[in-house]
Design a protein around this motif. Structure first.
Motif, PDB file in Angstrom:
ATOM      1  N   SER A   1       1.773  10.733  -9.845  1.00  0.00           N
ATOM      2  CA  SER A   1       2.297  10.167  -9.019  1.00  0.00           C
ATOM      3  C   SER A   1       1.016   9.040  -9.256  1.00  0.00           C
ATOM      4  O   SER A   1      -0.338   8.997  -9.586  1.00  0.00           O
ATOM      5  N   ILE A   2       1.064   8.057  -8.467  1.00  0.00           N
ATOM      6  CA  ILE A   2       0.090   6.540  -8.340  1.00  0.00           C
ATOM      7  C   ILE A   2      -0.265   6.237  -6.794  1.00  0.00           C
ATOM      8  O   ILE A   2       1.037   5.818  -5.777  1.00  0.00           O
TER       9      ILE A   2
ATOM     10  N   LYS B   1       1.055  -1.238  -0.436  1.00  0.00           N
ATOM     11  CA  LYS B   1       0.026  -0.321  -0.441  1.00  0.00           C
ATOM     12  C   LYS B   1       0.736   1.435   0.245  1.00  0.00           C
ATOM     13  O   LYS B   1       2.214   1.466   1.000  1.00  0.00           O
ATOM     14  N   ALA B   2       0.416   1.805  -0.688  1.00  0.00           N
ATOM     15  CA  ALA B   2       1.503   3.375  -1.112  1.00  0.00           C
ATOM     16  C   ALA B   2       1.421   4.553  -2.253  1.00  0.00           C
ATOM     17  O   ALA B   2       0.056   4.221  -3.475  1.00  0.00           O
ATOM     18  N   THR B   3       1.629   5.735  -1.475  1.00  0.00           N
ATOM     19  CA  THR B   3       1.324   6.373  -2.961  1.00  0.00           C
ATOM     20  C   THR B   3       2.898   7.379  -3.567  1.00  0.00           C
ATOM     21  O   THR B   3       3.305   7.179  -2.449  1.00  0.00           O
ATOM     22  N   LEU B   4       3.285   6.890  -4.661  1.00  0.00           N
ATOM     23  CA  LEU B   4       5.181   7.051  -5.281  1.00  0.00           C
ATOM     24  C   LEU B   4       4.716   8.166  -6.007  1.00  0.00           C
ATOM     25  O   LEU B   4       3.845   7.924  -7.074  1.00  0.00           O
ATOM     26  N   LYS B   5       5.966   9.132  -6.823  1.00  0.00           N
ATOM     27  CA  LYS B   5       6.109   9.238  -7.726  1.00  0.00           C
ATOM     28  C   LYS B   5       6.020   8.509  -8.813  1.00  0.00           C
ATOM     29  O   LYS B   5       6.893   7.376  -8.451  1.00  0.00           O
ATOM     30  N   ILE B   6       5.837   8.861 -10.024  1.00  0.00           N
ATOM     31  CA  ILE B   6       6.264   8.248 -11.570  1.00  0.00           C
ATOM     32  C   ILE B   6       7.688   8.645 -11.484  1.00  0.00           C
ATOM     33  O   ILE B   6       7.990   9.830 -11.978  1.00  0.00           O
ATOM     34  N   TYR B   7       8.558   7.487 -12.267  1.00  0.00           N
ATOM     35  CA  TYR B   7       9.471   7.573 -12.833  1.00  0.00           C
ATOM     36  C   TYR B   7       9.082   7.307 -13.914  1.00  0.00           C
ATOM     37  O   TYR B   7       9.208   5.738 -14.169  1.00  0.00           O
TER      38      TYR B   7
END
Length: 421
Positions: free
Chosen positions: A205-206, A111-117
């Motif tokens: 982000s996702i 479970k996370a909120t992450l920046k996109i690369y």
């Protein structure tokens, strides 16, 4: 089986009158097997056990004999499942599980909120791009790449492979369709496959949540019945099909598996009904295999713990993907058993059942395989053409055409009856 093929055909055409299968009953089989109550006939919510009990009832209704007190042959295997929360969001857009994206079968919980690369193939040719990528904190970043990049993953440099293996989340953008699978293991990286036209390429982000559960020693079963032969009951013809499918992806999405392999099971049941009313010279064994989708486990178990001597099996027919037929049918092992393939094609030509019957060599693509490896002569039949739905949520009874189902039934019935002469 060693008699002249032409003489067999003459005898057959003059004496065999095949009953027509009941298409209303076939549709009822499909609707039941593919209903939400079956949960995609996988391990999640014990969908495969619900399906097995349903098939056991059908075997009993038909009047098949059993080799033991029940029709079940049980076995165990490990399986990674997604029984609860499966959620994926880009910016403010929540994607639809199964339709817009899937989770690769070996993914763990997370479970996370992450920046996109965003990754592209420049990291293979530009030192600047490679250096920038190697500095990315992959615990706080979701890597995104397309299918062109994915094709290069098998040959990437070791330092890039090592970096990718440390990723906590990867998003692979798919151009056309999503194809789900199963895994007996759970990895360290959550991998999403997302349709390219559903992914906001401008997203920064996702957000996701995945509940995965690796079940150890999950119990499944083959369902096995038989019809005693009139003259040589200790020799056998086998008719087989797998009944399991992919199960659920979270609580909201499931994989109905109409063509794969509700259609094969429906054909199996119709053939069982016919041969119960028309016993043959040899005994006919009807097998619905479990755990095919996770690696042919049920059929492998049977060959290791056979209920009849494998040397007594005169021929095996395995049925999968029986729902189309517009372009004919493929026969796996067709090149291995030329006499039987010639017989099949002559039967087809005599009544023009299918536009074409193709053949190929040995392949480990369904439950016939382990029998072939043990020396049992076997064909694997699957129909060609029609729908493109496969291992996805679109494989539903409502769009399964069953174009040549009746013709395939008659072709297989005639072939089996001829083999029993």
């Amino acid at each position: 089986m060693k008699k002249n093929i032409c003489s067999l055909l003459v005898v057959l055409m003059s004496s065999v009158c095949l009953n027509a299968q009941n298409m209303e009953r076939v549709h009822a089989y499909l609707d039941t097997l593919c209903s939400p109550n079956m949960h995609g006939r996988g391990a999640t919510y014990d969908g495969q056990k619900i399906a097995a009990n349903y098939l056991s009832d059908r075997f009993r209704e038909i009047g098949l004999s059993s080799f033991s007190e029940s029709y079940f042959q049980t076995f165990n295997y490990d399986i990674n499942t997604f029984p609860k929360k499966v959620f994926f969001k880009t910016n403010k857009t929540t994607l639809i599980t199964g339709k817009d994206y899937i989770v690769q079968a070996g993914s763990p919980s997370g479970k996370a909120t992450l920046k996109i690369y965003k990754l592209d193939t420049l990291i293979f040719s530009s030192k600047k791009h490679l250096a920038k990528f190697l500095k990315v904190n992959l615990k706080k970043t979701a890597l995104v790449y397309d299918e062109l990049f994915a094709k290069k993953l098998k040959t990437i440099p070791k330092e890039i492979a090592a970096k990718l293996s440390a990723a906590s989340c990867i998003i692979e953008l798919k151009d056309k369709k999503l194809t789900m699978g199963l895994s007996q293991k759970q990895g360290n990286t959550i991998v999403f496959e997302v349709l390219k036209d559903k992914f906001d390429i401008k997203a920064k982000s996702i957000c996701y949540e995945i509940d995965a559960e690796l079940i150890k020693n999950y119990q499944a079963q083959n369902i096995i019945g038989y019809i005693k032969g009139r003259e040589v009951p200790d020799s056998f013809l086998f008719i087989t099909a797998h009944y399991d499918h992919l199960g659920r992806l979270g609580s909201s999405a499931y994989f109905p598996g109409a063509n794969d392999n509700g259609s094969g099971i429906s054909m199996l049941l119709e053939l069982a009904r016919y041969y119960k009313d028309h016993p043959q010279r040899y005994s006919i064994v009807i097998v619905a295999f479990g755990a095919e989708e996770v690696g042919l486990i049920g059929s492998k178990y049977f060959t290791e713990y056979p209920l009849v001597p494998l040397t007594k099996i005169r021929f095996l027919l395995n049925l999968d993907l029986m729902g189309t037929g517009d372009d004919g049918m493929m026969v796996v092992n067709g090149t291995l058993f030329p006499k039987e393939f010639e017989l099949l094609t002559k039967i087809n030509s005599a009544d023009s059942y299918l536009p074409e019957i193709k053949k190929r060599g040995k392949a480990a693509n369904s439950d016939h395989y382990h029998f072939t490896e043990k020396g049992v002569p076997a064909f694997f039949f699957y129909t060609l053409g029609g729908i493109a739905a496969y291992h996805d949520v679109q494989d539903i009874p409502e769009t399964l055409p069953l174009t040549k189902f009746s013709e395939v039934y008659k072709l297989i019935s005639t072939f089996i009856t001829t083999l029993s002469k």
